[in-house]
Design an enzyme around this catalytic site. Structure first.
Site, short mmCIF file in Angstrom:
data_model
loop_
_atom_site.label_atom_id
_atom_site.label_comp_id
_atom_site.label_asym_id
_atom_site.label_seq_id
_atom_site.Cartn_x
_atom_site.Cartn_y
_atom_site.Cartn_z
N LYS A 184 0.82 -1.21 0.00
CA LYS A 184 0.00 0.00 0.00
C LYS A 184 0.85 1.27 0.00
CE LYS A 184 -1.75 1.63 4.17
NZ LYS A 184 -2.23 1.58 5.58
N HIS A 206 0.74 -3.45 14.68
CA HIS A 206 1.34 -2.31 13.97
C HIS A 206 1.29 -1.15 14.94
CE1 HIS A 206 2.42 0.73 11.16
NE2 HIS A 206 2.37 -0.07 10.11
N GLY A 251 5.97 0.84 10.69
CA GLY A 251 6.24 1.93 11.62
C GLY A 251 7.67 2.44 11.57
N GLU A 268 6.39 -5.71 8.44
CA GLU A 268 5.69 -5.19 7.25
C GLU A 268 6.13 -3.75 6.96
OE1 GLU A 268 1.63 -5.42 8.43
OE2 GLU A 268 1.61 -7.59 8.51
N PRO A 269 7.42 -3.52 6.71
CA PRO A 269 7.86 -2.14 6.47
C PRO A 269 7.35 -1.61 5.14
CG PRO A 269 9.66 -3.68 6.06
CD PRO A 269 8.52 -4.49 6.60
N TYR A 277 -3.01 13.30 3.81
CA TYR A 277 -3.36 11.98 4.34
C TYR A 277 -2.28 11.37 5.23
CZ TYR A 277 -6.91 12.13 0.69
OH TYR A 277 -7.96 12.49 -0.12
N ASP A 278 -1.03 11.66 4.89
CA ASP A 278 0.06 11.02 5.63
C ASP A 278 0.72 12.00 6.60
OD1 ASP A 278 1.65 8.71 6.13
OD2 ASP A 278 3.29 9.61 4.99
N ASP A 316 -8.31 24.82 -7.02
CA ASP A 316 -8.93 24.50 -5.74
C ASP A 316 -8.12 25.15 -4.63
OD1 ASP A 316 -9.93 23.40 -3.45
OD2 ASP A 316 -10.20 21.41 -4.31
C1 LIG Z 1 -1.19 -3.46 8.02
C2 LIG Z 1 -0.09 -2.53 7.66
N1 LIG Z 1 1.15 -3.03 7.57
C3 LIG Z 1 2.20 -2.25 7.22
C4 LIG Z 1 2.02 -0.91 6.95
C5 LIG Z 1 3.23 -0.10 6.55
O1 LIG Z 1 3.58 0.75 7.58
P1 LIG Z 1 4.85 1.67 7.49
O2 LIG Z 1 4.83 2.39 6.21
O3 LIG Z 1 4.72 2.55 8.67
O4 LIG Z 1 6.05 0.80 7.60
C6 LIG Z 1 0.75 -0.34 7.06
C7 LIG Z 1 0.58 1.10 6.84
O5 LIG Z 1 -0.29 1.75 7.25
C8 LIG Z 1 -0.34 -1.18 7.42
O6 LIG Z 1 -1.58 -0.69 7.52
#
Ligand SMILES: Cc1ncc(COP(=O)(O)O)c(C=O)c1O
Length: 456
Positions: free
Chosen positions: A65, A194, A235, A269-270, A319-320, A346
Site C-alpha cells: 500500500k 502495527h 512503523g 511489514e515495512p 493523508y500522511d 482549488d
Molecule cells: C497493516 C499494515 N502493515 C504495514 C504498513 C506499513 O507501515 P509503514 O509504512 O509505517 O512501515 C501499514 C501502513 O499503514 C499497514 O496498515
C-alpha cells in the site's frame, strides 16, 4: 491503484550521479514541463542490506500500500522480501510478477468476502483478523486459512496512528477471540501488531513483543498448538536522514528475551522504510503572484504555483501528515516569504502554506526529497494535471547484479553514458537517438547478499 503495464526502462548510469544532478540535466534540455520522479534503485538495495545487517532474524514483508510502483515491488521481490497485501488487487500485482503465495501475508483484518475467496484460490493462506465477524467470514470462505491475530499496541506518537481502526485489545479481547477461533475449528498460527506508521517511539516494539508472547501462551492453551509466527508490522522511519539502528536494537533485544526459540518465525511489514528515500520529485514553477501588504514595512509574500499538488503527489501532506521540504534546483535571488500551491483550481491545493525560498521565476524547478511513501498510489490527475512519471535509475555495478535476479530482467536496463533518463514518456525510456548500449562491463564479484538472493 495504478499498475504500470508497460515495462519500465531503468537507466543505467555509468559514472557519478545524484537525483539532483539528473534532474538538472533533464530540465536543462528545455523540453520538460511535467513533474517527474527520479527513483534510485540503489537506495532500495542499500536499505535491504541494512535491514539484513541490523535485524537478521526479522524477514521484511514489504507493505504494498505504501507505494505500488511495479518496479519497486519487483526490485524488492528480486531481493527476496515477502509482501504485505491488503486487497485482491495488491495480491494480483505481487503474484503477477511471479512471487509465490507463501511470500504474501494478507494483512487486512477487515477483508471483503470476494478477496478472501481470491486469496484462497491463489494459495495466499496467511491472513490477519481482529474480530469475531472476521472469524465467521473466514470460516465460511476459507476454513483452511492460517490466521494471525492483530492486536493493538500504539506508539506514544505516530505520523499516522492505526490503533484507532485496527487491532483488538491484547488483554480483554484477544484471549476471547483466540478461544472463539478454536471453537470454530480455525487455526491461529501467530500474532501481529502495527505500532503506527511513522512511529516516533522505539520502546513500543518491546511492549508489543511482550504482549504477543503472552498471547502465544494463551493460544497454545486454548488449542492452537502450532503458534509459530510473530509479525511486528511497520512503523519504521524512511527518510534520508533517519536510521533503524535504535529501533533494531530494541526489537532484537525483545526478541531474544521473549522469543529465544528459533522455531518462531519473525516477519515485519515495512512500507515507508523501503519507499520514502528512493523517490525524489521534481516540480516546476509555472506561475507566481506577489501579495503586497498595505503596511509599507511588511515583507512581500510570493505565491508560487507548481505542476504537482495535494491531488497528486502531495496528497501525503493531507493523508500522511508529511512535512515536505522544497529545495530550489538552482540558486535563486533573495530569500523571501512565500507559499507553494498545486496546479488545480482549488483553494485546498496548498503544498506549503508558509515557507522561505530564494526568489523564483516561472520555469524554475523545486526538488522534494523522500517522496516515495504514501504519494504515488493515492495521486490522481484531478483537473487534468498528470500524475508524475517515474524514471528509475541505477549505477552500472548494481545493474549487473540486479538484472540477474528475477523478476527483473536484462531487457529492462538501458545503458546511458552520462545521459540522463529521457524526458517524457512513462518509465523514462532513453530517446530513440541514444547511443547504442556499450557491452556490459564484467560484473564485479557478487557480495553475499546477492549470491543468497540469486540462489533463491
Ligand atoms: C497493516 C499494515 N502493515 C504495514 C504498513 C506499513 O507501515 P509503514 O509504512 O509505517 O512501515 C501499514 C501502513 O499503514 C499497514 O496498515
Amino acid at each position: 491503484m495504478k499498475v504500470v503495464e508497460e515495462e519500465q526502462l531503468i537507466t543505467v548510469m555509468d559514472g557519478p550521479w545524484s537525483p539532483t544532478s539528473l534532474i538538472r540535466e533533464i530540465v536543462e534540455s528545455g523540453t520538460q514541463e511535467d513533474p517527474f520522479y527520479i527513483m534510485d534503485m540503489g537506495e532500495v538495495v542499500a536499505r535491504y542490506q541494512r535491514w539484513k545487517e541490523l535485524m537478521p532474524r526479522v524477514e521484511p514483508f514489504y507493505a504494498v500500500k505504501c507505494n505500488d510502483d511495479k518496479l519497486l515491488v519487483s526490485t524488492l521481490a528480486a531481493l527476496g522480501t515477502g509482501f504485505d497485501c491488503a486487497s485482491k488487487a495488491e495480491i494480483e500485482l505481487v503474484t503477477s510478477i511471479g512471487v509465490a503465495p507463501e511470500r504474501i501475508i494478507f494483512a487486512n483484518p477487515a477483508k471483503m468476502a470476494s478477496h478472501i475467496r481470491y486469496a484462497s484460490a491463489v494459495g495466499v493462506d496467511v491472513m490477519t483478523f481482529d474480530s469475531e465477524t472476521e472469524l465467521v467470514k473466514i470460516k465460511q470462505y476459507m476454513p483452511h486459512a492460517q490466521l494471525v491475530i492483530r492486536i493493538r499496541c500504539d506508539a506514544a506518537a505516530a505520523q499516522c496512528p492505526l490503533g484507532i481502526k485496527f487491532g483488538c485489545d491484547p488483554v480483554t479481547e484477544a484471549p476471547r477471540l483466540l478461544k472463539y477461533a478454536a471453537v470454530l475449528g480455525l487455526e491461529v498460527i501467530g500474532v501481529s501488531f502495527h505500532v503506527g506508521s511513522g512511529a516516533s517511539e522505539t520502546e513500543v516494539y518491546a511492549r508489543a513483543i511482550g504482549l504477543s508472547r503472552a498471547l502465544f501462551a494463551v493460544g497454545h492453551n486454548v488449542g492452537h498448538k502450532a503458534m509459530r509466527l510473530l509479525d511486528i508490522g511497520g512503523g519504521f522511519p524512511g527518510g534520508t536522514h533517519t536510521s533503524i539502528k535504535e529501533v533494531a536494537e530494541v526489537i532484537n533485544a525483545a526478541l531474544e528475551d521473549q522469543f529465544p526459540e528459533r522455531a518462531v518465525r519473525v516477519i515485519a511489514e515495512p512500507g515507508r522504510y523501503f519507499a520514502a528515500a528512493a523517490y525524489t520529485l521534481a516540480t516546476m514553477v509555472h506561475a507566481k503572484r506577489e501579495i503586497t501588504s498595505n503596511d509599507p514595512d511588511a515583507e512581500t509574500h510570493t505565491m508560487y504555483f507548481i505542476n504537482d499538488g495535494v491531488y497528486g503527489s502531495f496528497n501525503c501532506v493531507l493523508y500522511d501528515h508529511q512535512s515536505v521540504v522544497a529545495e530550489p534546483l538552482s540558486a535563486g535571488g533573495r530569500v523571501g516569504a512565500c507559499s507553494v500551491w498545486g496546479p488545480t483550481c482549488d483553494g485546498l491545493d496548498c503544498v506549503l502554506p508558509a515557507a522561505r525560498l530564494p526568489a523564483l521565476a516561472a520555469g524554475d524547478w523545486l526538488v522534494f526529497r523522500d517522496m516515495g511513501a504514501y504519494t504515488l498510489p493515492v495521486a490522481s490527475p484531478f483537473n487534468g494535471f498528470p500524475v508524475p512519471t517515474v524514471r528509475p535509475v541505477v549505477d552500472t555495478r548494481l545493474a549487473c547484479m540486479l538484472k540477474e535476479l528475477r523478476p527483473l530482467s536484462a531487457s529492462q536496463f538501458a545503458s546511458s553514458r552520462a545521459q540522463p533518463p529521457a524526458a517524457g514518456g512513462a518509465g523514462g525510456a532513453p530517446p530513440a537517438s541514444a547511443p547504442p548500449a556499450p557491452p556490459p562491463a564484467a560484473p564485479p564479484a557478487l557480495p553475499p547478499v546477492f549470491v543468497e538472493c540469486a540462489l533463491k
